[in-house]
Scaffold this motif. Structure first.
Motif, PDB file in Angstrom:
ATOM      1  N   UNK A  43     -45.529  42.911  25.029  1.00  0.00           N
ATOM      2  CA  UNK A  43     -44.813  42.872  26.007  1.00  0.00           C
ATOM      3  C   UNK A  43     -43.306  43.138  25.572  1.00  0.00           C
ATOM      4  N   UNK A  44     -42.662  44.112  26.267  1.00  0.00           N
ATOM      5  CA  UNK A  44     -41.291  44.664  26.010  1.00  0.00           C
ATOM      6  C   UNK A  44     -40.227  43.763  26.607  1.00  0.00           C
ATOM      7  N   UNK A  45     -39.344  43.201  25.710  1.00  0.00           N
ATOM      8  CA  UNK A  45     -38.329  42.552  25.943  1.00  0.00           C
ATOM      9  C   UNK A  45     -37.018  43.039  25.401  1.00  0.00           C
ATOM     10  N   UNK A  46     -35.934  43.391  26.036  1.00  0.00           N
ATOM     11  CA  UNK A  46     -34.758  43.990  25.462  1.00  0.00           C
ATOM     12  C   UNK A  46     -33.870  42.864  24.926  1.00  0.00           C
ATOM     13  N   UNK A  47     -33.281  42.986  23.701  1.00  0.00           N
ATOM     14  CA  UNK A  47     -32.483  41.920  23.058  1.00  0.00           C
ATOM     15  C   UNK A  47     -31.323  42.621  22.415  1.00  0.00           C
ATOM     16  N   UNK A  48     -30.380  41.880  22.333  1.00  0.00           N
ATOM     17  CA  UNK A  48     -28.942  42.800  21.330  1.00  0.00           C
ATOM     18  C   UNK A  48     -28.982  41.784  20.354  1.00  0.00           C
ATOM     19  N   UNK A  49     -28.665  42.554  19.237  1.00  0.00           N
ATOM     20  CA  UNK A  49     -28.525  41.782  17.966  1.00  0.00           C
ATOM     21  C   UNK A  49     -26.963  42.205  17.500  1.00  0.00           C
ATOM     22  N   UNK A  50     -26.429  41.184  16.922  1.00  0.00           N
ATOM     23  CA  UNK A  50     -25.243  41.630  16.698  1.00  0.00           C
ATOM     24  C   UNK A  50     -24.972  41.173  14.966  1.00  0.00           C
ATOM     25  N   UNK A  51     -24.870  42.337  14.215  1.00  0.00           N
ATOM     26  CA  UNK A  51     -24.932  42.285  12.622  1.00  0.00           C
ATOM     27  C   UNK A  51     -23.791  42.987  12.243  1.00  0.00           C
TER      28      UNK A  51
END
Length: 77
Positions: free
Chosen positions: A37-45
């Protein structure tokens, strides 16, 4: 069908419209296979961490998704 003619038809997927060609076209089962399943997430690094991620991916010929997936799979969640 001449070179400038366009044909529109129903796709096999949920009644979506699609462009059709006199030759070839979408085939059932063609394309990249789904692995989940594709789920879009944002990651802050930090910039430094993103650089490490990009460098690791380039060195090991991995996509970011493959790297993140392998990191998650290697932990006990």
């Amino acid at each position: 069908m001449t070179q400038n003619d366009l044909k529109i038809g129903l796709s096999n997927k949920e009644g979506q419209l699609g462009f059709m060609s006199a030759r070839g076209g979408p085939r059932e089962g063609a394309g990249r296979k789904n692995i989940g399943v594709t789920k879009k997430v944002s990651v802050t690094l930090t910039s430094e961490l993103w650089e490490k991620v990009e460098q690791h991916c380039a060195e090991h010929k991995l996509s970011r998704s493959e790297l993140i997936r392998s990191l998650i799979e290697s932990t006990d969640l």
